[in-house]
Design an enzyme around this catalytic site. Structure first.
Site, PDB file in Angstrom:
ATOM      1  N   HIS A 221       0.521  -1.226   0.068  1.00 12.19           N
ATOM      2  CA  HIS A 221      -0.271   0.029   0.037  1.00 12.19           C
ATOM      3  C   HIS A 221       0.936   1.397   0.196  1.00 12.19           C
ATOM      4  CE1 HIS A 221       0.781  -0.517   3.961  1.00 12.19           C
ATOM      5  NE2 HIS A 221       0.516   1.027   4.525  1.00 12.19           N
TER       6      HIS A 221
HETATM    7  C1  UD1 Z   1      -1.944   5.549   6.260  1.00 11.05           C
HETATM    8  C2  UD1 Z   1      -0.361   5.715   6.717  1.00 11.05           C
HETATM    9  C3  UD1 Z   1       0.375   5.116   6.331  1.00 11.05           C
HETATM   10  C4  UD1 Z   1      -0.387   3.419   7.202  1.00 11.05           C
HETATM   11  C5  UD1 Z   1      -1.502   3.162   6.641  1.00 11.05           C
HETATM   12  C6  UD1 Z   1      -2.178   1.275   6.670  1.00 11.05           C
HETATM   13  C7  UD1 Z   1      -0.047   7.850   6.799  1.00 11.05           C
HETATM   14  C8  UD1 Z   1       0.992   8.901   6.099  1.00 11.05           C
HETATM   15  N1  UD1 Z   1      -0.242   6.609   6.422  1.00 11.05           N
HETATM   16  O1  UD1 Z   1      -1.495   5.017   4.679  1.00 11.05           O
HETATM   17  O2  UD1 Z   1       1.800   5.096   7.581  1.00 11.05           O
HETATM   18  O3  UD1 Z   1       0.870   2.068   6.690  1.00 11.05           O
HETATM   19  O4  UD1 Z   1      -2.127   3.468   7.147  1.00 11.05           O
HETATM   20  O5  UD1 Z   1      -3.402   1.446   6.013  1.00 11.05           O
HETATM   21  O6  UD1 Z   1      -0.961   8.023   8.096  1.00 11.05           O
HETATM   22  N2  UD1 Z   1      -9.360   4.944   2.392  1.00 11.05           N
HETATM   23  C9  UD1 Z   1     -10.303   4.161   2.197  1.00 11.05           C
HETATM   24  N3  UD1 Z   1     -11.140   3.417   3.287  1.00 11.05           N
HETATM   25  C10 UD1 Z   1     -10.328   4.223   4.900  1.00 11.05           C
HETATM   26  C11 UD1 Z   1      -9.509   4.975   4.366  1.00 11.05           C
HETATM   27  C12 UD1 Z   1      -8.671   5.223   3.682  1.00 11.05           C
HETATM   28  O7  UD1 Z   1     -10.517   4.138   1.304  1.00 11.05           O
HETATM   29  O8  UD1 Z   1     -11.107   3.666   5.711  1.00 11.05           O
HETATM   30  C13 UD1 Z   1      -8.615   4.921   1.224  1.00 11.05           C
HETATM   31  C14 UD1 Z   1      -9.312   6.657   0.621  1.00 11.05           C
HETATM   32  O9  UD1 Z   1      -9.058   6.658  -0.569  1.00 11.05           O
HETATM   33  C15 UD1 Z   1      -7.312   7.222   0.735  1.00 11.05           C
HETATM   34  C16 UD1 Z   1      -6.351   6.653   1.017  1.00 11.05           C
HETATM   35  O10 UD1 Z   1      -7.591   5.108   1.266  1.00 11.05           O
HETATM   36  O11 UD1 Z   1      -7.577   8.489   0.423  1.00 11.05           O
HETATM   37  C17 UD1 Z   1      -5.598   6.526   2.474  1.00 11.05           C
HETATM   38  O12 UD1 Z   1      -5.325   7.036   2.762  1.00 11.05           O
HETATM   39  P1  UD1 Z   1      -4.597   7.128   3.725  1.00 11.05           P
HETATM   40  O13 UD1 Z   1      -5.112   7.238   5.587  1.00 11.05           O
HETATM   41  O14 UD1 Z   1      -5.030   8.983   3.635  1.00 11.05           O
HETATM   42  O15 UD1 Z   1      -3.353   6.713   4.046  1.00 11.05           O
HETATM   43  P2  UD1 Z   1      -3.141   5.267   4.194  1.00 11.05           P
HETATM   44  O16 UD1 Z   1      -2.538   4.929   2.690  1.00 11.05           O
HETATM   45  O17 UD1 Z   1      -4.223   4.176   4.629  1.00 11.05           O
END
Ligand code: UD1
Length: 379
Positions: A221
């Site tokens: 991811h």
């Molecule tokens: C975040 C953390 C990362 C961790 C990862 C575990 C930061 C900078 N990154 O990354 O360190 O390893 O979580 O999963 O804090 N989304 C959903 N549902 C959710 C949450 C996110 O669909 O419940 C999608 C959205 O499109 C979002 C994308 O995932 O924009 C990224 O989510 P985000 O929390 O920004 O970062 P992660 O890649 O999950």
């Protein structure tokens, strides 16, 4: 006097870290701990299922910040967490790991002044005690948002609880004074050890049709691996070579899923099993029974070391070197040659790692004991 503590969790990797902390706080009558969920992860599959699997009580508050750019997400957590501090007036705030919620809450706490002064060590102060659990980890890769989050959180924390020997060396090198640092072990491994027996009863292998040690598990991811379709396609081409030997189960993170669909690489179904993100217990069982785990996650490098399962890490660096020096992890890089060469090394030399110091299930208890001793009785 009751010590008010706020524990913060925001994203999936935080939940197994706060679970043992909340349990240890509730076993100590001096503390009243509340759990604040920032809502950075909001999908049931990334959040709710972990609360159920790990039997974490419902968060006392959910700030529901959701997704956004780094600035938007971090700013939203900061705004909403400041209101919580205003209301709760805590003696201590505990943040874990390195996600955006970690630095956001740490930064607000470090600048916050309480209405009533508190006593901590031999001083009187008006700011809550800022506590970072899993301090000192460094990848030295400033392109990684988590590295910025870790560094900044450590600088502004009063108490740094370290899980890995490299963490001690990093903090010392950065000139952090020793009285702020405590090596306590790994809270995420507290959770793993507590849940392992129950996890091993999960029916997930049968549900997917897998045989023990005859498959690999993949998680992917990191933005550097998945955001660009070309890099992702190249990675999958290499992994497809490994999948000829071992079918690969891939519970895809929501960030990766749309990229996977867009990359246009045909995944032969007899070699690939693509699934939704899994709950904690199913995923532990899947890892524990795999022949090999392939990942770009931080925490999974540690969990495979604790489980004694070979791990190939698809990154150029790791902030968790103990998993390579003592554990079962190989840093495989992200290029075809380095990944295949790491895979060949692993096939020739099945690994039996050692368990790092204090990865023994008692890290959270140590943390709460140390904190209790630092607040005088009249704090
Ligand atoms: C975040 C953390 C990362 C961790 C990862 C575990 C930061 C900078 N990154 O990354 O360190 O390893 O979580 O999963 O804090 N989304 C959903 N549902 C959710 C949450 C996110 O669909 O419940 C999608 C959205 O499109 C979002 C994308 O995932 O924009 C990224 O989510 P985000 O929390 O920004 O970062 P992660 O890649 O999950």
């Amino acid at each position: 006097m009751t010590l008010r503590a706020l524990c913060v969790a925001g994203a999936r990797p935080n939940f197994p870290k706060v679970a043992p902390l909340m349990k240890a706080f509730s076993a100590n009558p001096r503390f009243l701990a509340k759990l604040i969920h920032t809502g950075q992860h909001y999908d049931d599959k990334l959040s709710k299922v972990f609360f159920e699997d790990l039997r974490i009580a419902r968060p006392d508050e959910n700030l529901s910040v959701g997704s956004g750019s780094h600035a938007v997400q971090t700013a939203e957590v900061m705004k909403r967490f400041e209101a919580v501090l205003e209301r709760e007036q805590p003696h201590a705030v505990i943040v874990v790991g390195d996600v955006n919620s970690t630095i956001a809450c740490a930064l607000v706490t470090a600048k916050f002044h309480l209405k009533q002064p508190i006593r901590f060590r031999n001083e009187t102060r008006t700011r809550p005690v800022m506590v970072h659990v899993e301090a000192g980890l460094r990848s030295l890769d400033w392109d990684m948002p988590e590295e910025i989050n870790r560094l900044l959180t450590d600088v502004i924390s009063d108490l740094l609880f370290v899980s890995d020997p490299a963490g001690l060396a990093n903090l010392k090198r950065e000139g952090i004074s020793e009285h702020r640092i405590h090596y306590v072990g790994n809270v995420m491994i507290d959770t793993l050890l507590a849940a392992k027996q129950q996890a091993m009863t999960s029916p997930i292998l049968g549900q997917i049709g897998l045989t023990e040690r005859r498959y690999a598990v993949l998680t992917l991811h990191r933005p550097s691996n998945v955001d660009d379709s070309n890099s992702l396609r190249d990675l999958f081409k290499v992994l497809d070579t490994i999948a000829v030997d071992l079918p690969i189960v891939f519970p895809a993170h929501p960030r990766t899923r749309p990229k996977l669909e867009a990359m246009g690489f045909p995944l032969e179904t007899s070699r690939w099993i693509i699934r939704e993100p899994m709950g904690y217990l199913d995923f532990v069982k899947l890892m524990a029974c795999s022949a090999l785990t392939i990942t770009d996650s931080g925490g999974i490098q540690e969990e495979t070391t604790a489980l004694g399962v070979p791990c190939l890490t698809l990154r150029e660096n790791t902030e968790r070197p103990v998993t390579i020096e003592e554990g079962t992890n190989i840093l495989a890089g992200t290029k075809r040659e380095s990944i295949l060469s790491a895979y060949e090394t692993l096939k020739k030399r099945p690994m039996q790692g050692r368990i790092p110091k204090f990865w023994d299930g008692k890290a959270a208890t140590r943390i709460v004991e140390i904190m209790g001793a630092l607040f005088p009785a009249e704090a």
